[in-house]
Design a protein around this motif. Structure first.
Motif, PDB file in Angstrom:
ATOM      1  N   SER A   1       0.870  -1.179   0.000  1.00 39.12           N
ATOM      2  CA  SER A   1       0.000   0.000   0.000  1.00 39.12           C
ATOM      3  C   SER A   1       0.898   1.217   0.000  1.00 39.12           C
ATOM      4  CB  SER A   1      -0.832   0.045   1.283  1.00 39.12           C
ATOM      5  OG  SER A   1      -1.826  -0.938   1.231  1.00 39.12           O
TER       6      SER A   1
ATOM      7  N   MET B   1       0.929   5.694   0.204  1.00 34.47           N
ATOM      8  CA  MET B   1       0.230   6.971   0.353  1.00 34.47           C
ATOM      9  C   MET B   1       0.901   7.946  -0.595  1.00 34.47           C
ATOM     10  SD  MET B   1      -2.152   8.649   1.905  1.00 34.47           S
ATOM     11  CE  MET B   1      -2.589   7.679   3.342  1.00 34.47           C
TER      12      MET B   1
ATOM     13  N   HIS C   1      -3.442   5.159  -1.782  1.00 33.46           N
ATOM     14  CA  HIS C   1      -4.253   6.132  -1.044  1.00 33.46           C
ATOM     15  C   HIS C   1      -3.667   7.500  -1.369  1.00 33.46           C
ATOM     16  CE1 HIS C   1      -5.794   2.761   1.278  1.00 33.46           C
ATOM     17  NE2 HIS C   1      -4.539   2.370   1.441  1.00 33.46           N
TER      18      HIS C   1
ATOM     19  N   THR D   1      -3.921  10.119   8.847  1.00 32.48           N
ATOM     20  CA  THR D   1      -4.436   9.460   7.637  1.00 32.48           C
ATOM     21  C   THR D   1      -3.679   8.157   7.387  1.00 32.48           C
ATOM     22  OG1 THR D   1      -4.862  11.676   6.781  1.00 32.48           O
ATOM     23  CG2 THR D   1      -5.018   9.879   5.197  1.00 32.48           C
TER      24      THR D   1
ATOM     25  N   LYS E   1      -5.527   4.546   7.319  1.00 31.92           N
ATOM     26  CA  LYS E   1      -5.440   3.625   6.160  1.00 31.92           C
ATOM     27  C   LYS E   1      -4.611   2.378   6.482  1.00 31.92           C
ATOM     28  CE  LYS E   1      -7.776   6.422   3.533  1.00 31.92           C
ATOM     29  NZ  LYS E   1      -9.195   6.184   3.379  1.00 31.92           N
TER      30      LYS E   1
END
Ligand code: NAD
Ligand code: GLY
Length: 351
Positions: free
Chosen positions: A36, A38, A65, A87, A91
């Motif tokens: 993942s 950001m 994200h 954030t 997430k």
């Protein structure tokens, strides 16, 4: 494509070429396992390039994200840092995940500091989209946010995992922001690259060549002094006074413009004190004019010295100044802070 490999506390490549944004996913996947991430950007850069980078990351298997801030120095704030941390937590970003900074120095510094501190450190990639960020802020691992008392007062040394400089992005830069980057390029020339100054004076070299020369220079300096205790301080040429100009103008004067003016003031002071020849000042002024950069300020010596003494470059009763001694050569000089107004004051006198 030009590649510069930085070997500091972490080893990473800085890639410089056209078209790297659409290859971001595969380039990052080559050095970091799929995870993942950001993707951090500002509204202006996001509108221009966000989808391209997001799609590229997703096509390579990353879950993306996003965290988008308002453009401008005011966004390099503790408020945004906390919001970004929250954030990341929301997430469920883990230590094996990644932050990606897509933007100028503001986005890069904020993202880098969040990466340095979230979960005590996770990897991050810099995708600089301003000339300033390509030649300076994305390389070398200085990360920070600003405090009310001054710029970059809270930060960390934390090297990125990869830097992707897509020179196509420079096409959309407003002229004044391109010029800000040229101030940092000219700075490298006056620190230790007379050949770069000659090149800038006589020709219009390809931008990839200019960026690569500056990154090579920064690499050498960072490898020799990653934590800014010695020669890395040379990169602060013009910066002690520049930070005062930025602070006093409430950040309406950009970093690059302030650095240009700061270099002129410190060079004038050096000429006045007999440390530097007058022709070095003339060459600096001519180059700054050629690249549409400002050379003077409305602020007083007292205002700028006061700000300089709050700067993190002060150590106890001393401050280290970067003094140009000839064209393409600067030196570090440690000065007592009570000498500062007198020395800097020379820049407001006839030289
Ligand atoms: P910035 O990040 O504010 O970007 C300038 C403006 O350009 C912004 O409005 C942005 O939205 C816009 N922009 C960015 N890329 C664009 C593009 N490709 N096309 C159109 N618009 C674009 O400013 P900056 O000059 O990149 O960076 C300045 C910051 O960098 C300052 O906070 C300074 O302190 C920091 N800095 C850090 C280091 C370091 O070593 N970490 C070194 C130098 C400067
Ligand atoms: N921009 C100054 C440094 O990286 O040290």
């Amino acid at each position: 494509m030009k590649t510069v490999t930085v070997k500091a506390s972490k080893q990473y490549d800085v890639l410089i070429a056209k078209g790297l944004l659409q290859q971001a996913g595969e380039r990052i996947a080559a050095v970091h396992k799929c995870c993942s991430c950001m993707l951090v950007s500002d509204e202006t850069v996001w509108a221009l390039y966000g989808e391209r980078v997001k799609n590229s990351l997703e096509n390579s298997g990353f879950t993306v994200h996003t965290f988008i801030i308002k453009p401008g120095e005011a966004s390099k704030s503790t408020d945004n840092l906390i919001l970004l941390w929250e954030t990341l937590a929301e997430k469920q970003i883990t230590r094996s995940d990644l932050l990606v900074a897509l933007g100028g120095g503001v986005v890069g510094d904020l993202t880098g500091f969040a990466a340095a501190t979230f979960l005590r450190g996770i990897d991050y990639v810099q995708i600089p989209t301003t000339l300033l960020a390509m030649v300076d802020s994305s390389v070398g691992g200085k990360t920070a946010v600003d405090l009310a008392h001054g710029k970059n007062l809270a930060g960390a040394f934390y090297q990125p995992h990869l830097v992707l400089c897509d020179t196509d992005t420079l096409q959309t830069l407003p002229d004044s922001i391109f010029a800000d980057g040229m101030a940092e390029v000219i700075k490298y020339g006056f620190i230790n690259r007379p050949a770069l100054l000659q090149m800038l004076k006589n020709t219009n070299p390809p931008i990839e060549d200019i960026i690569a020369l500056c990154v090579e220079d920064k690499k050498e300096i960072v490898e020799a002094d990653e934590r800014d205790n010695g020669c890395r301080q040379l990169l602060n040429l013009g910066h002690t006074l520049a930070h005062g100009i930025e602070l006093n103008s409430d950040y309406t004067v950009s970093h690059g413009s302030a650095v240009a003016i700061g270099m002129v003031l410190i060079t004038k002071a050096a000429v006045k004190a007999g440390l530097c020849r007058r022709d070095t000042l003339d060459i600096l002024l001519a180059l700054l004019k050629k690249y549409n950069l400002p050379t003077d300020t409305e602020f007083t010596c007292e205002q700028l010295c006061e700000a300089a003494l709050e700067d993190k470059k002060r150590k106890g009763g001393f401050i280290t100044l970067v003094i140009p001694v000839e064209t393409g050569k600067s030196e570090l000089q440690k000065r007592r802070i009570d000498e500062l107004p007198n020395f800097i004051g020379g820049a407001w006198e006839e030289v």
